[in-house]
Design an enzyme around this catalytic site. Structure first.
Site, short mmCIF file in Angstrom:
data_model
loop_
_atom_site.label_atom_id
_atom_site.label_comp_id
_atom_site.label_asym_id
_atom_site.label_seq_id
_atom_site.Cartn_x
_atom_site.Cartn_y
_atom_site.Cartn_z
N ARG A 80 0.79 -1.24 0.00
CA ARG A 80 0.00 0.00 0.00
C ARG A 80 0.82 1.30 0.00
O ARG A 80 0.25 2.39 0.03
CB ARG A 80 -0.99 0.04 1.17
CG ARG A 80 -2.14 -0.92 1.03
CD ARG A 80 -3.39 -0.41 1.71
NE ARG A 80 -3.24 -0.23 3.13
CZ ARG A 80 -4.17 0.32 3.92
NH1 ARG A 80 -5.30 0.74 3.41
NH2 ARG A 80 -3.97 0.42 5.22
N ASP A 81 2.15 1.22 -0.04
CA ASP A 81 2.94 2.44 -0.14
C ASP A 81 4.24 2.18 -0.91
O ASP A 81 5.32 2.58 -0.51
CB ASP A 81 3.24 3.00 1.25
CG ASP A 81 3.65 4.48 1.21
OD1 ASP A 81 3.42 5.14 0.17
OD2 ASP A 81 4.21 4.97 2.21
N ILE A 82 4.10 1.51 -2.06
CA ILE A 82 5.25 1.23 -2.90
C ILE A 82 5.73 2.53 -3.54
O ILE A 82 4.95 3.27 -4.16
CB ILE A 82 4.89 0.21 -4.00
CG1 ILE A 82 4.65 -1.17 -3.38
CG2 ILE A 82 5.99 0.14 -5.07
CD1 ILE A 82 5.88 -1.83 -2.81
#
Length: 254
Positions: A80-82
């Protein structure tokens, strides 16, 4: 079963008090080359190194995304935060995925969103997150969001690859159309309304491998989440591109 060559190694955690303030400590493996963001700002890449960075990073992402069954299994995990600041570079030129603070887990049909409803970094948010149409009951939706962001990471990395003696300067995704710290409205207009995507440099068209990589990143950042590649499919496609240009035992010069 979360231990993997391309996921940041967790060693331990602690809580301490200092000057009446509580400190939360997380201990992980140290990689002196720093983040992929720092690495790309420091130097240009050979095509071999570019592919090594991307294949190792998507290898770690594929392991995160996979649910492993059995007594020593692991849940499937969506990051969810690549982004390039959450990927670290090892001394051997490979990458590790770091910072799972916003991760979502999925085990045997159950999604655990935890207490944190944040959705990541605005610049890397896919259209379904920006317009709030993402189906939070479907774990597959979170995996597809990761793949959109990874497509942007691919663009950042490949731009720094030298072809025909030329490499583009480092730029973050959408640098030419949004402010340095874009808001939700900025990103929603560009990504959802205008359906704008990062520009592919013209000189890539003269190199078959870069043409192939451009095709893959476009499939990752497609407006429709269902069209996007899985991490496993992307890994296999990148390995094929790598196999077409060099023997497997070539070394990368850092």
């Amino acid at each position: 079963m979360l231990r993997h060559a391309n996921i940041l190694g967790y060693l331990g955690s602690d809580m301490a008090s200092r000057n009446s303030c509580t400190q939360l400590l997380l201990v992980a493996h140290y990689h002196p080359l720093g983040s992929l963001y720092d690495h790309l700002n420091r130097q240009t890449l050979t095509l071999d190194h570019c592919l090594l960075l991307l294949i190792s990073a998507v290898n770690g992402l594929n392991h995160l995304h996979s649910e492993l069954h059995g007594t020593q299994g692991k849940p499937a995990i969506a990051h969810r935060d690549i982004k390039t600041k959450n990927i670290l570079v090892k001394n051997n030129g490979e990458c590790v995925i770091a910072d799972l603070g916003l991760a979502v887990t999925h085990r045997q049909g159950h999604i655990d969103l935890g207490n944190n409803l944040r959705v990541g970094t605005r610049r890397y948010m896919p259209p379904e997150v920006l317009d709030e149409s993402i189906n939070k009951e479907s774990f597959e939706s979170f995996l597809k969001s990761d793949m959109y962001a990874f497509g942007l990471v691919m663009w950042e990395v490949t731009r720094r690859c030298s072809s025909s003696g030329r490499a583009e300067p480092y730029r973050p995704p959408y640098h030419d159309v949004v402010p340095a710290d874009p808001g939700f409205d900025d990103m929603r207009k560009i990504v959802c309304v205008d359906q704008h995507r990062p520009v592919i440099p013209n000189h890539w068209s003269g190199h078959p491998t870069l043409v192939g990589m451009a095709k893959l990143m476009k499939e990752c950042w497609h407006h429709s989440a269902m069209v996007r590649l899985t991490a496993l499919r992307l890994k296999k496609s990148l390995v094929r591109l790598e196999g077409a240009i060099k023997p497997a035992n070539n070394k990368v010069d850092l």
